[in-house]
Design an enzyme around this catalytic site. Structure first.
Site, PDB file in Angstrom:
ATOM      1  N   LEU A  92     -29.648 -78.313  -0.236  1.00  0.00           N
ATOM      2  CA  LEU A  92     -29.416 -78.498  -1.663  1.00  0.00           C
ATOM      3  C   LEU A  92     -28.996 -79.932  -1.956  1.00  0.00           C
ATOM      4  O   LEU A  92     -28.438 -80.221  -3.018  1.00  0.00           O
ATOM      5  CB  LEU A  92     -28.333 -77.538  -2.162  1.00  0.00           C
ATOM      6  CG  LEU A  92     -28.708 -76.073  -2.361  1.00  0.00           C
ATOM      7  CD1 LEU A  92     -28.850 -75.337  -1.028  1.00  0.00           C
ATOM      8  CD2 LEU A  92     -27.651 -75.362  -3.209  1.00  0.00           C
ATOM      9  N   VAL A 108     -24.110 -75.795  -7.285  1.00  0.00           N
ATOM     10  CA  VAL A 108     -24.654 -74.578  -6.674  1.00  0.00           C
ATOM     11  C   VAL A 108     -24.191 -74.447  -5.234  1.00  0.00           C
ATOM     12  O   VAL A 108     -23.842 -73.361  -4.767  1.00  0.00           O
ATOM     13  CB  VAL A 108     -26.189 -74.561  -6.755  1.00  0.00           C
ATOM     14  CG1 VAL A 108     -26.758 -73.372  -5.974  1.00  0.00           C
ATOM     15  CG2 VAL A 108     -26.661 -74.486  -8.204  1.00  0.00           C
ATOM     16  N   TYR A 160     -37.217 -87.784  -9.090  1.00  0.00           N
ATOM     17  CA  TYR A 160     -36.770 -86.422  -8.814  1.00  0.00           C
ATOM     18  C   TYR A 160     -37.959 -85.476  -8.686  1.00  0.00           C
ATOM     19  O   TYR A 160     -38.092 -84.752  -7.695  1.00  0.00           O
ATOM     20  CB  TYR A 160     -35.837 -85.962  -9.930  1.00  0.00           C
ATOM     21  CG  TYR A 160     -35.215 -84.604  -9.706  1.00  0.00           C
ATOM     22  CD1 TYR A 160     -34.212 -84.420  -8.756  1.00  0.00           C
ATOM     23  CD2 TYR A 160     -35.607 -83.502 -10.463  1.00  0.00           C
ATOM     24  CE1 TYR A 160     -33.634 -83.172  -8.550  1.00  0.00           C
ATOM     25  CE2 TYR A 160     -35.020 -82.262 -10.266  1.00  0.00           C
ATOM     26  CZ  TYR A 160     -34.042 -82.099  -9.318  1.00  0.00           C
ATOM     27  OH  TYR A 160     -33.470 -80.863  -9.129  1.00  0.00           O
ATOM     28  N   LYS A 171     -39.109 -84.007  -5.031  1.00  0.00           N
ATOM     29  CA  LYS A 171     -39.062 -82.575  -4.715  1.00  0.00           C
ATOM     30  C   LYS A 171     -40.443 -82.048  -4.325  1.00  0.00           C
ATOM     31  O   LYS A 171     -40.558 -81.158  -3.447  1.00  0.00           O
ATOM     32  CB  LYS A 171     -38.513 -81.796  -5.901  1.00  0.00           C
ATOM     33  CG  LYS A 171     -37.023 -82.011  -6.160  1.00  0.00           C
ATOM     34  CD  LYS A 171     -36.165 -81.360  -5.087  1.00  0.00           C
ATOM     35  CE  LYS A 171     -34.699 -81.337  -5.475  1.00  0.00           C
ATOM     36  NZ  LYS A 171     -33.850 -80.613  -4.507  1.00  0.00           N
TER      37      LYS A 171
END
Length: 346
Positions: free
Chosen positions: A83, A22, A155, A159
């Site tokens: 990101l 991305v 993860y 986050k």
């Protein structure tokens, strides 16, 4: 190691993880909009090939660095997109402690950099903060159903902690921070071996290998084409006033894993069939974003339908696979991660 181009125009924008799937598309879009872009990437899962065309642009700088190390930049910054984090199960589970620290220590480092420069900050969060959701579709006010000690926790919880840092920074007045919760995204520049469902199926089909479906294949996902996601990220970064709340970005179209596999088979000339394997731990059964908030606050919704996006992605993989095999270092055989039907986000 940095490749610096001392030219200024538009906003000065740092994209951490800018050589990733991305991130590389975001860097390109920001350059096209007339900005000066600094890409920061450790190349742990990002690739120099993703930004090789951008490095000829005099308004682009590439810096190789891990965000877990303190980030210092001399020139003023207007915006920071974070990101930086492995985003597919084989990648983030390969070094789970580093994954967790990337989200926590790395986000902390970038928030301090944003505070120093007075830069607006956007955190790329994930639909994984909802875990295996008991609410469907998932709205931003849903707190999630996450296994905090499971193999995906590095993860998921990383986050979630990064979101906490962002909103505490916003409440304290130190950083103008925004949070995007990204749902499954696909498109060119995906790593063939990254374990995401779209790339798994396309690569397997192109190689005439069986398409691996975990469980019954009736679990659902939503698939957002990368250009749509990038537009949403840019709109959230530039939204005024700051929404002050997380915003889901994804395509609300919902497909079963079997439906996706059959669609890929219909688009690739292949001898592949579908095989089933046991479901991995904590695999979400249903995943679909409620994007009402993005529609209202950002006037954003995805435009690229799955069939069209898959065609673009398959065409890219047809060109990318031979090139990647040709350039692989023969002294370092490629690691073969366990392919998973769990499609992550970045």
């Amino acid at each position: 190691m940095a490749k610096r181009n001392k030219v200024n125009r538009g906003k000065v924008i740092l994209v951490a993880g800018g050589a990733g799937f991305v991130g590389s598309h975001l860097c390109s879009a920001l350059l096209d909009a007339g900005n000066r872009v600094i890409c920061l990437d450790s190349y742990l899962t990002g690739s120099p090939a993703n930004i090789s065309g951008l490095e000829r642009n005099p308004y682009f700088t590439a810096i190789e660095q891990d965000v877990c190390d303190e980030v210092e930049l001399d020139e003023p910054l207007d915006q920071i997109y974070n990101l930086a984090c492995p985003a597919s199960p084989p990648s983030y589970q390969a070094d789970p402690i580093h994954t967790m620290m990337t989200s926590v220590a790395g986000t902390g480092n970038l928030l301090r950099l944003a505070e120093k420069h007075g830069a607006t900050f956007l955190q790329a969060s994930t639909s994984e903060i909802y875990g295996d959701p008991e609410e469907h579709p998932q709205q931003e006010d849903y707190w999630g159903h996450v296994n905090c000690t499971g193999p995906r926790a590095c993860y998921d919880e990383g986050k979630r902690a990064a979101e906490t840092l962002c909103f505490d920074s916003l409440r304290s007045g130190s950083v103008d921070a925004r949070v995007a919760r990204i749902f499954n995204t696909y498109g060119p520049h995906m790593r063939p071996s990254d374990g995401r469902i779209v790339s798994n199926f396309i690569v397997q089909a192109l190689k005439n290998d069986p398409l691996t479906v975990y469980g019954t294949g009736e679990q659902t996902r939503s698939f957002c084409y990368v250009s749509d996601l990038v537009e949403g990220l840019i709109r959230l970064m530039n939204c005024e006033p700051n929404p002050g709340v997380p915003v889901n970005l994804g395509n609300p179209g919902e497909f079963t894993v079997i439906e996706l596999a059959e669609l890929v088979l219909s688009k690739v000339r292949t001898a592949s069939t579908i095989v089933h394997k046991p479901l991995p731990p904590d695999d979400p059964q249903r995943r679909r974003p409620d994007i009402s908030r993005a529609k209202t606050l950002l006037a954003w919704e995805p435009k690229v339908v799955l069939e069209e996006g898959l065609s673009h992605t398959i065409a890219w993989f047809k060109k990318a696979l031979p090139r990647q095999r040709a350039t692989r270092n023969p002294r370092r055989p490629a690691k073969q991660p366990q392919l998973s039907s769990i499609s992550q986000d970045l």
